[in-house]
Design an enzyme around this catalytic site. Structure first.
Site, PDB file in Angstrom:
ATOM      1  CG  HIS A   1      34.714  39.305  49.238  1.00  0.00           C
ATOM      2  ND1 HIS A   1      35.998  38.953  49.736  1.00  0.00           N
ATOM      3  CD2 HIS A   1      33.905  39.339  50.535  1.00  0.00           C
ATOM      4  CE1 HIS A   1      36.302  38.996  51.507  1.00  0.00           C
ATOM      5  NE2 HIS A   1      35.094  39.886  51.361  1.00  0.00           N
TER       6      HIS A   1
ATOM      7  CG  ASP B   1      40.153  37.766  50.095  1.00  0.00           C
ATOM      8  OD1 ASP B   1      40.807  37.514  49.388  1.00  0.00           O
ATOM      9  OD2 ASP B   1      39.039  38.650  50.030  1.00  0.00           O
TER      10      ASP B   1
ATOM     11  CG  HIS C   1      42.464  38.411  45.697  1.00  0.00           C
ATOM     12  ND1 HIS C   1      41.658  36.924  46.089  1.00  0.00           N
ATOM     13  CD2 HIS C   1      43.566  37.555  44.218  1.00  0.00           C
ATOM     14  CE1 HIS C   1      41.983  36.056  45.388  1.00  0.00           C
ATOM     15  NE2 HIS C   1      42.680  36.463  44.334  1.00  0.00           N
TER      16      HIS C   1
ATOM     17  CG  ASP D   1      38.217  41.199  47.932  1.00  0.00           C
ATOM     18  OD1 ASP D   1      39.078  40.719  45.960  1.00  0.00           O
ATOM     19  OD2 ASP D   1      37.338  40.490  48.422  1.00  0.00           O
TER      20      ASP D   1
ATOM     21  CG  HIS E   1      34.719  38.722  43.062  1.00  0.00           C
ATOM     22  ND1 HIS E   1      34.868  37.695  42.467  1.00  0.00           N
ATOM     23  CD2 HIS E   1      35.653  39.269  41.943  1.00  0.00           C
ATOM     24  CE1 HIS E   1      35.909  37.285  41.747  1.00  0.00           C
ATOM     25  NE2 HIS E   1      36.450  38.098  40.872  1.00  0.00           N
TER      26      HIS E   1
ATOM     27  CG  ASP F   1      37.399  35.009  48.962  1.00  0.00           C
ATOM     28  OD1 ASP F   1      37.295  33.967  49.046  1.00  0.00           O
ATOM     29  OD2 ASP F   1      37.687  36.335  48.330  1.00  0.00           O
TER      30      ASP F   1
ATOM     31  CG  ASP G   1      40.029  33.622  47.216  1.00  0.00           C
ATOM     32  OD1 ASP G   1      40.852  34.499  48.672  1.00  0.00           O
ATOM     33  OD2 ASP G   1      39.936  34.378  46.363  1.00  0.00           O
TER      34      ASP G   1
ATOM     35  CD  GLU H   1      34.387  34.751  45.855  1.00  0.00           C
ATOM     36  OE1 GLU H   1      33.727  33.842  44.698  1.00  0.00           O
ATOM     37  OE2 GLU H   1      34.150  36.357  45.112  1.00  0.00           O
TER      38      GLU H   1
END
Length: 298
Positions: free
Chosen positions: A98, A121, A123, A125, A138, A225, A227, A270
């Site tokens: 990312h 996402d 997360h 980030d 990332h 992303d 994830d 990712e």
């Protein structure tokens, strides 16, 4: 005439698990070109930006991993994205970890006064060198894009910030570090955690996100992303977090974005085929791209 250009960014420098550099190849293998050729008048695959096989370097001062290399490679990506937009095509970037979003957003934001961002996402980030538990870049691209972080990264393209905090919507968050939580509150960044998605439903989350961004932006970048999805649906990611967005909810989100016509650039990141099961995650990415670009069942 609808034109789309694909840029592969096979970069794994922003984290420690090998394999995510093969993400663009896995997505191509899953049939991205064929899928999108049915939805656009012209699809041009520009191939991959060359990353090479550099050794891991940790910056002595900031303790950031591969800082100079990431700055160099994301600046190249920024210029390539800029060229694609100037050509009148929609830029679609395939990752890669990312950290590539630092470059994508640096290229896209040259063309908008008030760029919006949907950050799909698990997360936030939003780490900086000071708050990052790992030094992995990332986990920092959104912070960099709002102007926080190492100047080698924030000043790519010669200006900062690339995006205003109030023009960001994070969707699917379920793993936030302490510093990120503080920053979200301080900057007033809009976040829909899994709690909100469960409570409100994905339809409401997307309706609110689309309306919020339509009112304040002149273009919207989607940074997805894999994830963000639950690991049962997208197992081939470097930092999986249980309890994520489902495959069906993600299709609905992409379909609603297609109907809204607000998305002006996108990246899917990712995808790590080494951690995947029979290229499942890359296939999910391609299916979601189909929905984002207007594919319909009937």
């Amino acid at each position: 005439m609808r034109k789309l250009s694909i840029i592969g960014m096979p970069m794994d420098l922003g984290q420690m698990r090998r394999g995510v550099d093969m993400g663009p190849s896995a997505i191509r293998y899953a049939g991205v070109n064929e899928r999108l050729q049915m939805l656009f008048d012209e699809v041009i695959d520009l191939g991959d930006i060359s990353i090479g096989r550099p050794e891991v370097r940790i910056d002595k001062e900031s303790k950031l991993r591969n800082l100079e290399l990431i700055a160099e490679k994301t600046a190249i990506l920024a210029d390539k994205v800029d060229e694609v937009i100037q050509s009148g095509a929609f830029p679609l970037v395939l990752g890669g970890d990312h950290s590539i979003a630092i470059g994508t957003l640096a290229g896209v934001s040259r063309h908008y006064q008030n760029l919006g961002v949907i950050w799909y996402d698990a997360h936030g980030d939003l780490n900086t060198a000071e708050t990052s538990p790992s030094g992995n870049i990332h986990g920092m691209p959104l912070a960099v894009s709002i102007g926080l972080g190492h100047p080698l990264l924030t000043k790519i393209g010669g200006y900062q910030p690339k995006v205003k905090p109030e023009n960001i919507v994070i969707i699917g968050a379920r793993s936030l570090d302490e510093g990120e939580r503080a920053l979200i509150k301080e900057k007033g960044i809009r976040v829909y955690t899994m709690h909100e998605i469960d409570r409100l439903g994905m339809t409401k989350v997307m309706e609110e996100s689309i309306q919020y961004l339509q009112e304040r932006t002149d273009g919207v970048h989607l940074s997805l992303d894999l994830d963000g999805l639950d690991p049962t649906d997208a197992p081939g990611v470097g930092t999986p977090v249980n309890g994520g967005i489902s495959y069906r909810e993600s299709h609905l989100a992409m379909e609603m974005l297609a109907e809204s016509e607000i998305i002006t650039s996108a990246e899917f990141v990712e995808v790590n085929p080494i951690l995947d099961e029979k290229n499942k995650t890359a296939s999910v990415a391609v299916a979601l791209m189909g929905s984002l670009f207007g594919e319909k069942l009937l």
